[in-house]
Scaffold this active site. Structure first.
Site, short mmCIF file in Angstrom:
data_model
loop_
_atom_site.label_atom_id
_atom_site.label_comp_id
_atom_site.label_asym_id
_atom_site.label_seq_id
_atom_site.Cartn_x
_atom_site.Cartn_y
_atom_site.Cartn_z
N GLU A 139 -7.18 -6.04 -5.97
CA GLU A 139 -6.70 -4.83 -6.65
C GLU A 139 -7.08 -4.85 -8.13
OE1 GLU A 139 -2.52 -2.44 -7.56
OE2 GLU A 139 -2.47 -4.58 -7.11
N ASP A 174 -5.08 1.39 -6.50
CA ASP A 174 -3.81 1.84 -7.06
C ASP A 174 -4.10 2.95 -8.06
OD1 ASP A 174 -1.52 2.08 -8.81
OD2 ASP A 174 -0.79 0.19 -8.00
N GLN A 200 -2.23 3.08 -3.33
CA GLN A 200 -0.88 3.16 -3.89
C GLN A 200 -0.81 4.25 -4.93
OE1 GLN A 200 -0.51 -0.95 -5.22
NE2 GLN A 200 0.67 -1.48 -3.41
N GLU A 236 4.39 2.72 -4.83
CA GLU A 236 4.66 1.57 -5.70
C GLU A 236 4.98 2.09 -7.10
OE1 GLU A 236 2.83 -2.83 -6.65
OE2 GLU A 236 1.58 -1.08 -7.02
#
Length: 255
Positions: A139, A174, A200, A236
């Site tokens: 990530e 993300d 996310q 998240e």
């Protein structure tokens, strides 16, 4: 679209097994974790069985956060710690039926040696995880929140994934981190979709519920659906006024 509750940020006032039940009651389709290791895996597995939810992913242990650690896998000289953290995460994933492990890179100088260490540890992780049908995720994390994080852009992640060359390594995209670092989500997601293992969301700039801020997530979720993305999206975010109080967005997004 379906949504996964990240229990590293949501329902944190509850013990993890109870948080899994709360996520189910709230209407989430799956769950994911940060560092669940202080909870016996059997208790988590039982809660997942009772609710019918799947644990999508968990993180490797980040190291000593009080000393500045935020992951270990790219830290030259700490390979034994990094691989122990990978083994711990894979074991926990196997015991709970978790589908993916996010291997945290850590803070480095960004040099070639750090990248070589990262790739070697990822190869180790992929080989171990493949024995159990588990995906390894990497990530990119923004360097405003985590200064010096080794992996902060998707182009770097793509080059690492291709260099490792394993079938079970994917990108965790993300949107919060990537809005800060790159933006242009629709184009990036379209181009990266074959390499993406999880997505996310959280508001920018406050990382709160995804119903306000710089990114129109309802539009972006519709765009992802048109692209053919069907996996649950990870929620998240840090609740602004408590998890339950801020869940109005979920029903709106699911409508």
């Amino acid at each position: 679209m379906r949504y996964s509750a990240n229990l590293g940020f949501l329902f944190t006032e509850l013990p993890l097994p109870q948080a899994i039940h709360a996520a189910k009651d709230a209407g989430f389709d799956a769950v994911e974790c940060h560092f669940p290791y202080d909870v016996p895996a059997a208790e988590v597995a039982q809660a997942l069985q009772d609710t019918g939810l799947t644990m999508l992913g968990l993180n490797t242990w980040p190291g000593d956060k009080s000393a500045g650690d935020f992951g270990l896998a790219a830290l030259t000289g700490r390979e034994a710690e990094a691989r122990a953290a990978i083994e711990q995460a894979v074991d926990y994933a196997v015991a709970t039926g978790t589908r993916a492990v996010h291997v945290m890179a850590g803070r480095t100088d960004g040099g070639d040696q750090a990248e070589a260490t990262f790739r070697a540890n990822l190869t180790y992780a992929c080989d171990l995880a493949a024995l159990h049908g588990i995906t390894i995720l990497i990530e990119p994390i923004n360097t405003r929140d985590v200064e010096g994080y080794h992996l902060s852009r998707t182009d770097h992640a793509v080059s690492t994934i291709r260099a490792v060359g394993k079938n079970n390594i994917k990108l965790m995209y993300d949107c919060y981190h990537m809005q800060i670092m790159q933006g242009d989500h629709a184009m990036h997601l379209r181009d990266l979709l074959p390499l993406i293992g999880h997505i996310q969301i959280a508001a920018i700039p406050d990382r709160g519920e995804p119903d306000q801020g710089e990114v129109d997530y309802r539009w972006l979720m519709q765009a992802l659906e048109r692209m053919g993305y069907t996996a649950p999206i990870g929620a998240e975010y840090r609740p602004r006024h408590g998890t339950t109080q801020g869940l109005g967005w979920l029903a709106q997004f699911q409508a």
